[in-house]
Design an enzyme around this catalytic site. Structure first.
Site, PDB file in Angstrom:
ATOM      1  N   ARG A  69     -10.320 -11.562   1.940  1.00 20.11           N
ATOM      2  CA  ARG A  69     -11.186 -12.604   1.369  1.00 20.11           C
ATOM      3  C   ARG A  69     -10.516 -13.977   1.418  1.00 20.11           C
ATOM      4  O   ARG A  69     -11.194 -14.991   1.455  1.00 20.11           O
ATOM      5  CB  ARG A  69     -11.596 -12.222  -0.056  1.00 20.11           C
ATOM      6  CG  ARG A  69     -10.434 -12.041  -1.008  1.00 20.11           C
ATOM      7  CD  ARG A  69     -10.800 -11.216  -2.231  1.00 20.11           C
ATOM      8  NE  ARG A  69     -10.886  -9.795  -1.930  1.00 20.11           N
ATOM      9  CZ  ARG A  69     -11.299  -8.871  -2.801  1.00 20.11           C
ATOM     10  NH1 ARG A  69     -11.661  -9.226  -4.022  1.00 20.11           N
ATOM     11  NH2 ARG A  69     -11.365  -7.606  -2.456  1.00 20.11           N
TER      12      ARG A  69
ATOM     13  N   LYS B   3       0.837  -1.200   0.000  1.00 19.46           N
ATOM     14  CA  LYS B   3       0.000   0.000   0.000  1.00 19.46           C
ATOM     15  C   LYS B   3       0.871   1.249   0.000  1.00 19.46           C
ATOM     16  O   LYS B   3       1.998   1.212   0.492  1.00 19.46           O
ATOM     17  CB  LYS B   3      -0.848   0.027   1.285  1.00 19.46           C
ATOM     18  CG  LYS B   3      -1.984  -0.960   1.325  1.00 19.46           C
ATOM     19  CD  LYS B   3      -2.760  -0.820   2.628  1.00 19.46           C
ATOM     20  CE  LYS B   3      -3.873  -1.845   2.727  1.00 19.46           C
ATOM     21  NZ  LYS B   3      -4.944  -1.675   1.727  1.00 19.46           N
TER      22      LYS B   3
END
Ligand code: BES
Ligand code: MN
Ligand code: ZN
Length: 493
Positions: free
Chosen positions: A347, A273
């Site tokens: 996920r 990120k």
């Protein structure tokens, strides 16, 4: 915070601060101010005429040595327009009063109840306790802990059994929500997967829940390769936290599975990120913390229903051992996943946690996760996104949210979105691109629920409040806890 009831005549109540609220239009003589003696009301009329009392929402007017009252101070809180008043507003008013008073060193508040319906009492207790939470535990300069020590509920007569139970319910819910907020607030060096497991264990022992923590060897032995892939780049060992609530008189089914994303720090991994707001990723275990809060509450509320919480906890880090874009992983379910972006890690850990919850026998799966930044674009920081194929269960969650006073909104799932996350090489890809990203993220998780009714809550926006509110500190919100407890109580009755 001690919670007590009083029912002497209001004029005679000796306390640090009596709190009453009133509405716009007639701020000196409406709302719970109606219960004050004439002498006090007359004095407030003067303030109103002088334009010092407006009744505007959250306006706080503190009167020292109020005429006609034995209380040391009277705090009048503006409640806004009476047509707009509801139980959510009452919760906020109690919060605004608590924060106003504790900011001025007042440790005791006596809330003049406008109505003494159990629900009103519950929300006042919730509002005061939630407002008492602050997000700055590591400031060393503050000698005063700034806490409200005592909340007194001033009724017109002795409390009924229902009212006492409602106050207790409010306390349980708000304390559970504050527990979640505390976990989310802790930085990742103080809330590693191991420390999160330890906090879970301590909470479980305190409230009589069963807690089991699986470590790296067990996670590998269970073939949780999707969970493992995320964990493998970190020096901190992953932990699978499993909490069980199973009262002896509960039926076998439904068995509710609560699965919470427990990424204690999300750097993005190799798909790292940008550094700008990476520190916010200490909150990426908010879904897991939500489920821990829910378990703390139901352990005390004791619904007749079996519940299991599963929280996969790990960091997502870049390193020489980290998983990489292009890798293919065989999840615990057998489905293969191509990694397109290591930052879509939530996920992956949820995939195996859902499979595990099903293996434990869960007949309903509810997950909460800070899954996508797309949900923040869609719904902002106020509203949680709700997803699921099973309309009935989605409706139940929305109904629970409405009565718990938390904003949630359902977004659609559709077979047509499936193409977005198909892979050339494997069964699924772990990202579906920019478009409908909150939906494809949700659908990816749903692939692992199979036929089991499943609802997904994307709390990436609601986990944190960027604004200091008069009734709530800036920082972790604990959003979702009250809704899920409400859902579970609704099912059990
Ligand atoms: N934890 C983040 C989502 C997030 C973002 C939570 C901001 C709270 C605030 C999640 O793991 C993530 O990185 N999601 C990516 C997925 C993408 C790579 C498909 C996102 O939404 O950008
Ligand atoms: Mn991520
Ligand atoms: Zn994440």
């Amino acid at each position: 915070m001690k919670i007590e009831f009083r029912h002497e005549p209001i004029a005679q109540i000796v306390t640090s601060a009596l709190v009453a609220f009133s509405f716009e239009g007639s701020p000196a003589s409406s709302g719970s101010l109606e219960r004050l003696p004439a002498e006090s009301v007359g004095f407030l009329q003067e303030l109103q005429s002088a334009g010092e009392l407006s009744g505007k929402a959250y306006e706080c007017t503190l009167i020292h040595r109020p005429p006609g009252l034995a209380a040391a101070k009277l705090l009048v809180v503006g409640a806004g327009k009476s047509e707009k008043f509801n139980s959510g507003q009452r919760r906020r008013l109690a919060g605004a009063a608590a924060r106003y008073l504790k900011g001025r060193g007042v440790r005791e508040m006596a809330w003049v109840a406008h109505q003494s319906e159990p629900e009103c009492i519950q929300t006042v207790v919730e509002g005061a306790l939630l407002a008492d939470f602050d997000s700055d535990p590591y400031k060393t300069e503050r000698s005063d802990p700034r806490r409200i020590d005592r909340l007194e509920l001033v009724l017109s007569g002795p409390p009924s059994v229902e009212v006492e139970a409602a106050a207790e319910r409010g306390r349980i819910l708000a304390e559970a929500q504050n527990f979640t907020r505390h976990l989310v607030n802790e930085p990742s060096n103080r809330m590693t997967p191991k420390l999160l497991a330890q906090q879970s264990q301590e909470m479980a022992t305190r409230f009589g829940l069963d807690c089991q923590v699986l470590g790296p060897e067990e996670i590998r032995a269970l073939k949780m390769a999707a969970f493992w892939a995320v964990a493998q780049g970190s020096e901190e060992p992953p932990q699978l936290i499993v909490l069980r609530y199973a009262p002896p008189d509960a039926p076998e089914t439904p068995l509710i599975g609560l699965i919470g994303k427990g990424i204690t720090f999300d750097s993005g991994g190799i798909s790292i990120k940008p550094s700008e707001s990476m520190h916010e990723m200490k909150t990426d275990m908010a879904g897991g913390a939500t489920m821990l809060g829910v378990m703390q509450a139901i352990a005390q509320l004791k619904p007749r229903l079996r519940v299991i919480a599963v929280v996969p906890a790990t960091e997502n880090m870049p390193s020489g051992k980290a998983y990489k874009p292009g890798d293919v992983i065989t999840s615990m379910s057998g489905k293969t996943i191509e990694i397109l972006n290591t930052d879509a890690e939530g996920r992956l850990i949820l995939a195996d946690a859902l499979t595990y919850a099903k293996r434990l026998g869960c007949t309903v799966l509810i997950d909460a996760a800070t899954l996508t930044s797309a949900i923040r674009i869609a719904l902002g920081n106020t509203t949680t996104g709700v997803f699921g194929w099973n309309k009935e269960w989605v409706e139940r969650v929305l109904a629970a949210a409405a009565s718990a006073g938390e904003k949630m909104w359902a977004l659609p799932l559709d077979e047509d979105y499936r193409d977005l996350y198909k892979s050339l090489i494997a069964d699924l890809a772990n990202t579906g691109g920019r478009y409908a990203a909150a939906i494809t993220g949700a659908m990816f998780v749903g692939e692992f629920a199979g036929d089991t009714p499943w609802v997904h809550l994307d709390i990436a926006g609601t986990r944190w409040s960027n604004e200091e509110k008069s009734f709530l500190a800036k920082g972790p919100t604990g959003h979702g806890v009250r809704t899920l407890v409400q859902l579970i109580t609704n099912i059990s009755t």
